[in-house]
Design an enzyme around this catalytic site. Sequence first.
Site: not given
Length: 498
Positions: A265, A260-262
Amino acid sequence: MSVRVRFAPSPTGPLHIGGVRTALFNYLFAKKHGGTFYLRIEDTDQTRFVPGAEAYIFEALEWLGIAPEETVGKNEKFGPYRQSERKAMYQQYADQLINSGWAYYAFDTAESLDAMRKEAEANGKTFIYNHSVREQLDNSLTVSREKVAERIANGEHYVIRFKTPVNEILELKDIIRGDIKFDTNLLDDKVLFKSDGMPTYHLANIVDDHLMETSHVIRGEEWLPSMPLHVLLYKAFGWNAPEFAHLPLILKPIGNGKLSKRDGDKMGFPVFPLEWKTEEGTSSGYRENGFFPEAVINFLALLGWNDGTEKEIFSLEELVEKFDLNRIHKAGAKFDPEKNKWFNHQYLQKQSDASLAESFKTILDKKGISTSLDLTKIVGMIKERAHFVNEFWDLADYFFEAPTSYDEKAAKNWKEETPGLMQQVISELNKIEDFKSVNIETLLKEWMTTNEIGMGKVMQPLRLSLVGALKGPHLFDIIEMIGKAETVKRIEKAIASL
Ligand code: GLU
């Protein structure tokens, strides 16, 4: 039948790296078979539309060198390629299914469906709009023809649902997953069309794949549950279904589940090809992080596929030649950010020093550093330590600026006798006419041998004086590059300050 494959993204945000891999595999498959790779924008769900997302998709594929041959504004042979512009066309297909008994009108309101959902939940069940309940709900299976026509004429909201056949075991074939069985009794009657005139994804997708003569549907595993409905829709229309290949998921670097994008990050790596800016913040992109498009293509190709050998570095042309859907793994592919960097390192080494020097020059210009040093040569000296061009400055700053501080740990080796030795180094250097690396090396080594001075006693402090730390390429190359005057100046400064 000729190969025609598509990438069919919905413009709901920046294109995730998983979507890019889907596009890539479609591209490779098309090229491998002399077919066509086209791109269709699936924007029927206006509530999820995000401005800029479509342009982003095109720009990303362009940057990666895998642009489609047909799409919005390009060889629109089967156009329009944006579903919102095909809107008027879908109604007739929904009507066709109504007329043939494969679909029905349903008037159930959101509230009544919600109430039924809650009631089922209270009884520990899940509400599914399907064969088990459809004969009791508010739809054209339970309401007379006349009444249905009247309600529609009165502008009542309705949806058109697929009438999933009962008691059938579908035996489907997926190129990657092999034979899969689905029990139709477990499927719900999906909405195909809404009274606002918009088809849902399922209807639009099948109609367009048919009209655009798609031979193979290659897409992410998350669409596998839709496959039975899609195959049934082809059957309902009396059309030949394309072949299907569902690509394995891309998994988190650590732990379980989809990348995921998380994750990006948290661990500091991009999951998007290009940077994406919104009011909430900026998501970093491979391009802006200094990845070469060829490196991104290469590592994505190996997420779920290999050519059967240990080979890892493939150009796009080689990938086209080697690509085979039958070699795609069923299991999810773990995303490894370190490996991505490794690929970029490999591609960086392949670049010519001259072109890397140009990129480095841009960085120096931004820093306001003008130099007469040979950047091509400098780049050649440092690139094997770099993963990215944007690391060049940290690897080479001392060529352009004398150190302003000295690595503390290294400075501990600066002994009492060191200043004297450094003075002697200066006098030795002053003897050299042709100030070339080999000459400097020969002379200093001779001097050390003759005077029985240990190498470490001279080389480490000398490097510290010139670089400020014990890093960098061959010391004599550095000395040649910065020149005699600068070398002497730096040694004198170190003597004064250490
Ligand atoms: N529009 C769908 C998506 O956003 C396409 C799925 C498919 O390829 O059928 O991924």
